[in-house]
Design a protein around this motif. Structure first.
Motif, PDB file in Angstrom:
ATOM      1  N   TYR A  28       0.876  -1.065  -0.104  1.00  0.00           N
ATOM      2  CA  TYR A  28      -0.016  -0.107  -0.032  1.00  0.00           C
ATOM      3  C   TYR A  28       0.893   1.141  -0.027  1.00  0.00           C
ATOM      4  CZ  TYR A  28      -3.300  -3.384   1.503  1.00  0.00           C
ATOM      5  OH  TYR A  28      -4.194  -4.625   1.619  1.00  0.00           O
ATOM      6  N   TRP A  29       0.328   2.156  -0.720  1.00  0.00           N
ATOM      7  CA  TRP A  29       1.102   3.689  -0.693  1.00  0.00           C
ATOM      8  C   TRP A  29       0.102   4.819  -0.455  1.00  0.00           C
ATOM      9  CZ3 TRP A  29       6.187   3.605  -2.393  1.00  0.00           C
ATOM     10  CH2 TRP A  29       6.945   2.499  -2.845  1.00  0.00           C
ATOM     11  N   GLY A  30       0.701   5.886   0.062  1.00  0.00           N
ATOM     12  CA  GLY A  30       0.175   6.991   0.291  1.00  0.00           C
ATOM     13  C   GLY A  30       0.288   7.879  -0.777  1.00  0.00           C
ATOM     14  N   GLN A  31       0.056   9.095  -0.961  1.00  0.00           N
ATOM     15  CA  GLN A  31      -0.279   9.880  -2.194  1.00  0.00           C
ATOM     16  C   GLN A  31       0.836  10.836  -2.284  1.00  0.00           C
ATOM     17  OE1 GLN A  31      -1.780  10.675   0.512  1.00  0.00           O
ATOM     18  NE2 GLN A  31      -1.616  12.668   0.880  1.00  0.00           N
ATOM     19  N   GLY A  32       1.808  11.066  -1.335  1.00  0.00           N
ATOM     20  CA  GLY A  32       2.918  11.384  -1.301  1.00  0.00           C
ATOM     21  C   GLY A  32       2.906  13.150  -0.699  1.00  0.00           C
ATOM     22  N   THR A  33       3.728  13.513  -0.210  1.00  0.00           N
ATOM     23  CA  THR A  33       4.141  15.047   0.315  1.00  0.00           C
ATOM     24  C   THR A  33       5.376  15.489  -0.254  1.00  0.00           C
ATOM     25  OG1 THR A  33       3.758  16.463   2.210  1.00  0.00           O
ATOM     26  CG2 THR A  33       5.159  14.153   2.378  1.00  0.00           C
ATOM     27  N   GLN A  34       5.255  16.612  -0.622  1.00  0.00           N
ATOM     28  CA  GLN A  34       6.437  17.408  -1.364  1.00  0.00           C
ATOM     29  C   GLN A  34       7.241  18.000  -0.505  1.00  0.00           C
ATOM     30  OE1 GLN A  34       7.115  17.784  -4.582  1.00  0.00           O
ATOM     31  NE2 GLN A  34       9.347  18.678  -3.863  1.00  0.00           N
ATOM     32  N   VAL A  35       8.561  17.662  -0.260  1.00  0.00           N
ATOM     33  CA  VAL A  35       9.884  18.366   0.430  1.00  0.00           C
ATOM     34  C   VAL A  35      10.587  19.090  -0.452  1.00  0.00           C
ATOM     35  CG1 VAL A  35      11.735  17.728   1.825  1.00  0.00           C
ATOM     36  CG2 VAL A  35       9.444  16.641   2.247  1.00  0.00           C
ATOM     37  N   THR A  36      10.834  20.218  -0.423  1.00  0.00           N
ATOM     38  CA  THR A  36      11.766  20.940  -1.100  1.00  0.00           C
ATOM     39  C   THR A  36      12.678  21.639  -0.198  1.00  0.00           C
ATOM     40  OG1 THR A  36      10.021  21.637  -2.760  1.00  0.00           O
ATOM     41  CG2 THR A  36      11.871  23.207  -2.828  1.00  0.00           C
ATOM     42  N   VAL A  37      14.017  21.615  -0.429  1.00  0.00           N
ATOM     43  CA  VAL A  37      15.185  22.172   0.343  1.00  0.00           C
ATOM     44  C   VAL A  37      15.690  23.236  -0.622  1.00  0.00           C
ATOM     45  CG1 VAL A  37      17.186  21.483   1.798  1.00  0.00           C
ATOM     46  CG2 VAL A  37      15.319  19.821   1.385  1.00  0.00           C
ATOM     47  N   SER A  38      15.799  24.479  -0.132  1.00  0.00           N
ATOM     48  CA  SER A  38      16.455  25.368  -0.954  1.00  0.00           C
ATOM     49  C   SER A  38      17.862  25.663  -0.336  1.00  0.00           C
ATOM     50  CB  SER A  38      15.651  26.793  -0.645  1.00  0.00           C
ATOM     51  OG  SER A  38      15.649  27.069   0.617  1.00  0.00           O
ATOM     52  N   SER A  39      18.885  26.165  -1.361  1.00  0.00           N
ATOM     53  CA  SER A  39      20.077  26.134  -1.083  1.00  0.00           C
ATOM     54  C   SER A  39      20.503  27.634  -0.605  1.00  0.00           C
ATOM     55  CB  SER A  39      20.935  25.937  -2.401  1.00  0.00           C
ATOM     56  OG  SER A  39      20.619  26.744  -3.402  1.00  0.00           O
TER      57      SER A  39
END
Length: 121
Positions: free
Chosen positions: A110-121
């Motif tokens: 089973y899988w979730g729908q996902g969550t975005q992680v964005t790391v800025s430099s």
């Protein structure tokens, strides 16, 4: 109906921290190993961390060892991913997944729908 719902993603500066959560329903949570995967743009999905049904130290991809920690609370049907000292290459969609045989198998049920992680430099 099994549901895995991720939360906690967002935008963070390099060196910062985020804690992802995944709330599970519709399954006997304590019977499933849990994993956190990520997929960066243009790349395949990779297993970042995994934890067995009863918890314990967990498995980590080499790229995150010492910086990420997976944990679970079987009473709350929730798995967590604490991410520290984040780098820009951690930018990806993060998915939680459940499987009753891992690590004996590499496919997750089973899988979730996902969550975005964005790391800025």
């Amino acid at each position: 109906q099994v549901q895995l719902v991720e939360s906690g993603g967002g935008l963070v500066q390099a060196g910062g921290s985020l804690r992802l959560s995944c709330a599970a329903s519709g399954l006997t949570f304590s019977s499933y190993a849990m994993g956190w995967f990520r997929q960066a743009p243009g790349k395949g999905r990779e297993l970042v961390a995994g934890i067995k049904q009863s918890g314990g130290s967990g498995y980590y991809a080499d790229s995150v060892k010492g910086r990420f920690t997976i944990s679970r609370d079987n009473a709350k049907n929730t798995v967590y991913l604490q991410m520290s000292t984040l780098k820009p290459d951690a930018t990806a969609v993060y998915y939680c997944a459940a499987d009753h045989l891992w690590p004996a198998t590499t496919t997750f049920d089973y899988w979730g729908q996902g969550t975005q992680v964005t790391v800025s430099s």
